[in-house]
Motif scaffolding. Structure first.
Motif, mmCIF file in Angstrom:
data_model
loop_
_atom_site.group_PDB
_atom_site.id
_atom_site.type_symbol
_atom_site.label_atom_id
_atom_site.label_comp_id
_atom_site.label_asym_id
_atom_site.label_seq_id
_atom_site.Cartn_x
_atom_site.Cartn_y
_atom_site.Cartn_z
ATOM 1 N N SER A 121 0.559 -1.441 0.084
ATOM 2 C CA SER A 121 -0.080 -0.238 0.029
ATOM 3 C C SER A 121 0.925 1.097 0.006
ATOM 4 C CB SER A 121 -0.753 -0.005 1.191
ATOM 5 O OG SER A 121 -1.798 -1.001 1.207
ATOM 6 N N LEU A 122 0.366 2.478 -0.548
ATOM 7 C CA LEU A 122 1.096 3.475 -0.631
ATOM 8 C C LEU A 122 0.572 4.952 -0.160
ATOM 9 C CD1 LEU A 122 3.336 5.376 -2.093
ATOM 10 C CD2 LEU A 122 2.069 5.451 -3.988
ATOM 11 N N VAL A 123 1.066 5.436 0.604
ATOM 12 C CA VAL A 123 0.798 6.712 1.148
ATOM 13 C C VAL A 123 1.416 7.875 0.499
ATOM 14 C CG1 VAL A 123 0.498 8.534 3.184
ATOM 15 C CG2 VAL A 123 0.040 5.948 3.448
ATOM 16 N N ILE B 110 -1.924 13.019 3.911
ATOM 17 C CA ILE B 110 -1.905 13.167 5.191
ATOM 18 C C ILE B 110 -2.778 12.135 5.949
ATOM 19 C CG2 ILE B 110 -1.560 14.646 7.366
ATOM 20 C CD1 ILE B 110 -1.134 16.957 5.624
ATOM 21 N N VAL B 111 -2.232 11.246 6.847
ATOM 22 C CA VAL B 111 -3.041 10.297 7.386
ATOM 23 C C VAL B 111 -2.855 10.382 9.060
ATOM 24 C CG1 VAL B 111 -3.212 7.740 7.820
ATOM 25 C CG2 VAL B 111 -2.806 8.607 5.597
ATOM 26 N N GLU B 112 -3.781 10.593 9.555
ATOM 27 C CA GLU B 112 -3.981 10.567 11.267
ATOM 28 C C GLU B 112 -4.843 9.749 11.514
ATOM 29 O OE1 GLU B 112 -4.321 14.362 13.273
ATOM 30 O OE2 GLU B 112 -3.064 15.253 11.645
ATOM 31 N N GLY B 113 -4.378 8.655 12.516
ATOM 32 C CA GLY B 113 -5.052 7.602 13.065
ATOM 33 C C GLY B 113 -4.324 6.301 13.246
ATOM 34 N N GLU B 114 -5.129 5.201 12.919
ATOM 35 C CA GLU B 114 -4.318 3.848 12.825
ATOM 36 C C GLU B 114 -4.471 3.340 11.707
ATOM 37 O OE1 GLU B 114 -4.671 -0.388 15.333
ATOM 38 O OE2 GLU B 114 -5.602 1.583 16.052
ATOM 39 N N ILE B 115 -3.276 2.651 11.096
ATOM 40 C CA ILE B 115 -3.152 1.981 9.985
ATOM 41 C C ILE B 115 -2.755 0.543 10.406
ATOM 42 C CG2 ILE B 115 -1.971 1.539 7.960
ATOM 43 C CD1 ILE B 115 -1.489 4.542 7.677
ATOM 44 N N SER B 116 -3.454 -0.399 9.977
ATOM 45 C CA SER B 116 -3.053 -1.818 10.336
ATOM 46 C C SER B 116 -3.331 -2.740 8.937
ATOM 47 C CB SER B 116 -3.957 -2.320 11.763
ATOM 48 O OG SER B 116 -5.088 -2.337 11.255
ATOM 49 N N GLY B 117 -2.488 -3.699 8.903
ATOM 50 C CA GLY B 117 -2.904 -4.735 7.854
ATOM 51 C C GLY B 117 -1.730 -5.736 7.481
ATOM 52 N N GLU B 118 -1.985 -6.647 6.806
ATOM 53 C CA GLU B 118 -1.097 -7.926 6.507
ATOM 54 C C GLU B 118 -0.141 -7.668 5.414
ATOM 55 O OE1 GLU B 118 -1.436 -10.817 8.240
ATOM 56 O OE2 GLU B 118 -2.883 -9.509 9.575
ATOM 57 N N GLU B 119 -0.266 -6.438 4.759
ATOM 58 C CA GLU B 119 0.755 -6.130 3.731
ATOM 59 C C GLU B 119 1.728 -5.395 3.961
ATOM 60 O OE1 GLU B 119 -1.887 -3.153 1.123
ATOM 61 O OE2 GLU B 119 -2.218 -5.009 0.557
ATOM 62 N N ASN B 120 2.928 -4.950 3.006
ATOM 63 C CA ASN B 120 3.754 -3.941 3.150
ATOM 64 C C ASN B 120 3.169 -2.538 3.081
ATOM 65 O OD1 ASN B 120 5.710 -6.080 3.427
ATOM 66 N ND2 ASN B 120 5.599 -6.187 1.105
ATOM 67 N N LEU B 121 3.803 -1.523 3.445
ATOM 68 C CA LEU B 121 3.310 -0.008 3.275
ATOM 69 C C LEU B 121 4.578 0.841 3.145
ATOM 70 C CD1 LEU B 121 1.093 2.179 3.839
ATOM 71 C CD2 LEU B 121 1.900 2.148 6.221
ATOM 72 N N HIS B 122 4.467 1.543 2.116
ATOM 73 C CA HIS B 122 5.434 2.470 1.607
ATOM 74 C C HIS B 122 4.806 3.908 2.043
ATOM 75 C CE1 HIS B 122 8.632 3.718 -1.466
ATOM 76 N NE2 HIS B 122 7.753 4.965 -1.173
ATOM 77 N N VAL B 123 5.528 4.669 2.601
ATOM 78 C CA VAL B 123 4.954 6.050 2.945
ATOM 79 C C VAL B 123 5.864 7.059 2.680
ATOM 80 C CG1 VAL B 123 4.789 7.822 4.840
ATOM 81 C CG2 VAL B 123 4.064 5.284 5.268
ATOM 82 N N ASP B 124 5.217 8.006 1.477
ATOM 83 C CA ASP B 124 6.167 9.116 1.120
ATOM 84 C C ASP B 124 5.280 10.484 1.501
ATOM 85 O OD1 ASP B 124 8.242 8.355 -0.658
ATOM 86 O OD2 ASP B 124 7.052 7.591 -2.123
ATOM 87 N N GLY B 125 4.062 10.296 2.034
ATOM 88 C CA GLY B 125 3.503 11.462 2.533
ATOM 89 C C GLY B 125 3.665 11.368 4.122
ATOM 90 N N ARG B 126 2.713 11.792 4.907
ATOM 91 C CA ARG B 126 2.887 12.080 6.263
ATOM 92 C C ARG B 126 2.077 11.129 6.912
ATOM 93 N NH1 ARG B 126 5.567 16.727 7.597
ATOM 94 N NH2 ARG B 126 4.739 16.653 9.758
ATOM 95 N N VAL B 127 2.351 10.449 8.037
ATOM 96 C CA VAL B 127 1.503 9.586 8.961
ATOM 97 C C VAL B 127 1.757 9.928 10.436
ATOM 98 C CG1 VAL B 127 0.920 7.443 9.598
ATOM 99 C CG2 VAL B 127 1.627 7.759 7.337
ATOM 100 N N LYS B 128 0.583 10.220 11.073
ATOM 101 C CA LYS B 128 0.669 10.427 12.520
ATOM 102 C C LYS B 128 -0.229 9.634 13.099
ATOM 103 C CE LYS B 128 0.788 14.217 15.655
ATOM 104 N NZ LYS B 128 0.468 15.450 16.131
ATOM 105 N N GLY B 129 0.177 8.585 14.229
ATOM 106 C CA GLY B 129 -0.616 7.851 15.050
ATOM 107 C C GLY B 129 -0.179 6.311 15.130
ATOM 108 N N ILE B 130 -0.621 5.297 14.823
ATOM 109 C CA ILE B 130 -0.399 3.888 14.970
ATOM 110 C C ILE B 130 -0.170 3.379 13.775
ATOM 111 C CG2 ILE B 130 -0.694 1.851 16.078
ATOM 112 C CD1 ILE B 130 -2.183 3.670 18.292
ATOM 113 N N ILE B 131 0.815 2.450 13.453
ATOM 114 C CA ILE B 131 0.915 1.639 12.199
ATOM 115 C C ILE B 131 1.327 0.146 12.734
ATOM 116 C CG2 ILE B 131 2.478 1.159 10.119
ATOM 117 C CD1 ILE B 131 3.102 4.144 10.201
#
Length: 129
Positions: free
Chosen positions: A11-13, A18-39
């Motif tokens: 998955s790609l951000v 901009i993501v605020e909150g919780e991200i969860s999952g079984e796959e990989n995550l690529h972040v080029d944006g901003r994430v604040k919270g729980i991964i």
């Protein structure tokens, strides 16, 4: 037949997101944006050069090219590449911190036990009455 997280998708951000909150999952995550919270991931987290993450992170492996602040658990490896910046508390099975990278904080090896504190006074070892 169950799919292994390593063979799943990523998955790609993206940069403007901009993501605020919780991200969860079984796959990989690529972040080029901003994430604040729980991964929380069964797969790997890759923070690209433009990525900024302020989070509590639990992932299989974590690769940082951008900036990560927070408390992280990398069940396999935490890698901070030369453009990467980490600030916080890290626990990992192994570490790779490349020349030019910034790592500020506390690091622990996964599965290691904290050192026992020494008694303040050796005389305290006598039996109490």
């Amino acid at each position: 037949m169950a799919k292994d997280a390593s063979s799943g998708t990523t998955s790609l951000v993206s940069r403007p997101v901009i993501v605020e909150g919780e991200i969860s999952g079984e796959e990989n995550l690529h972040v080029d944006g901003r994430v604040k919270g729980i991964i929380r991931l069964a797969g790997d987290l890759f923070v690209g050069a433009n990525g900024v993450v302020e989070a509590e992170i639990d992932a299989r492996s974590i690769v940082i090219q951008g900036a990560v602040t927070g408390k992280v658990l990398a069940r396999r490896q935490l890698e901070v590449q030369s453009s990467g910046r980490f600030s916080g508390e890290a626990t990992a099975a192994s570490y790779e911190i490349r020349q030019g990278a910034v790592f500020e904080g506390v690091s622990r090896m996964l599965g290691s036990k904290p050192q026992a504190e020494k008694p303040a006074d050796p005389a305290d070892h006598s039996p109490k009455k």
